[in-house]
Design an enzyme around this catalytic site. Structure first.
Site, PDB file in Angstrom:
ATOM      1  N   SER A  57       0.795  -1.233   0.000  1.00  0.00           N
ATOM      2  CA  SER A  57       0.000   0.000   0.000  1.00  0.00           C
ATOM      3  C   SER A  57       0.826   1.282   0.000  1.00  0.00           C
ATOM      4  O   SER A  57       0.307   2.352  -0.315  1.00  0.00           O
ATOM      5  CB  SER A  57      -0.949   0.017   1.204  1.00  0.00           C
ATOM      6  N   LYS A  99       0.591   5.044   6.618  1.00  0.00           N
ATOM      7  CA  LYS A  99       0.011   5.802   5.512  1.00  0.00           C
ATOM      8  C   LYS A  99       0.581   7.221   5.521  1.00  0.00           C
ATOM      9  O   LYS A  99       1.292   7.617   6.430  1.00  0.00           O
ATOM     10  CB  LYS A  99      -1.515   5.874   5.618  1.00  0.00           C
TER      11      LYS A  99
END
Length: 206
Positions: A57, A99
């Site tokens: 990701s 993230k």
């Protein structure tokens, strides 16, 4: 014979004098070890922590199984800033995610294809610019999962929260799926990739 007695006595005296010195040195070593353990505990649990990247990701900037050092102190003194890479806890899933901060409290975030707008202004994202260009060269959108065909999605970040996304926009479970992230759930900022050694580097937050 007298010389033998003197020699024996000298050896005994030397050994007798050495014993307290050895004990003293052992105590010094023991104290040093205890201090080292305490420092490791403080650094590990209070200041910094290791984190293992899982999945794709955050590609191309972070690869799966890379180890990073997380700075746990920085957000005790200030709030996260846009483009910083953070590690946070997702309570529903009982795991930590890594993230990038896209928006902070009060920001209005809009998406149009691969274009990101914050508070009405287009935001350049140098950390994924090459990946976007490569996708466009193939006639594809880099962000092609949640916002197909150039549709616009808008989000306003509430107080006490941040909006995060993975750098691999078409392969990331982030605020688009899990919602806003509470600042209280942030573990810290990812500052250093330390493993594998060949990939060791300071994390770029811009």
């Amino acid at each position: 014979m007298e010389n033998g007695k003197h020699l024996t006595n000298s050896v005994s005296e030397a050994l007798h004098e050495k014993q307290p010195r050895v004990k003293h040195e052992m105590m010094d070593w023991l104290k040093a070890i205890v201090v080292a353990i305490v420092l490791v505990f403080i650094i590990r649990w209070l200041l910094f922590a290791p984190f293992i990247v899982e999945g794709a990701s955050m590609e191309p900037n972070f690869k799966t199984d890379e180890r990073v050092v997380v700075n746990k102190m920085i957000y005790d003194f200030r709030d996260p800033k846009p483009s910083e890479v953070v590690v946070f806890h997702v309570r529903k899933e009982q795991k930590d995610f890594i993230k990038r901060v896209i928006g902070v409290a009060g920001d209005t975030i809009q998406y149009q294809g691969d274009h990101l707008y914050v508070n009405g202004k287009k935001v350049e994202e140098p950390y994924i610019q090459k990946a976007i260009q490569d996708a466009h060269a193939k006639g594809e959108l880099y962000n092609n999962v949640d916002f197909p065909n150039g549709t616009i999605t808008e989000s306003k970040v509430p107080e006490g929260y941040i909006f995060v996304m993975g750098d691999h926009r078409n392969n990331s479970r982030d605020s688009r799926a899990i919602g806003f992230v509470s600042i209280k759930d942030i573990v810290g900022r990812a500052d250093v990739v330390f493993w594998p050694i060949d990939n060791a580097q300071w994390v770029k937050h811009k």
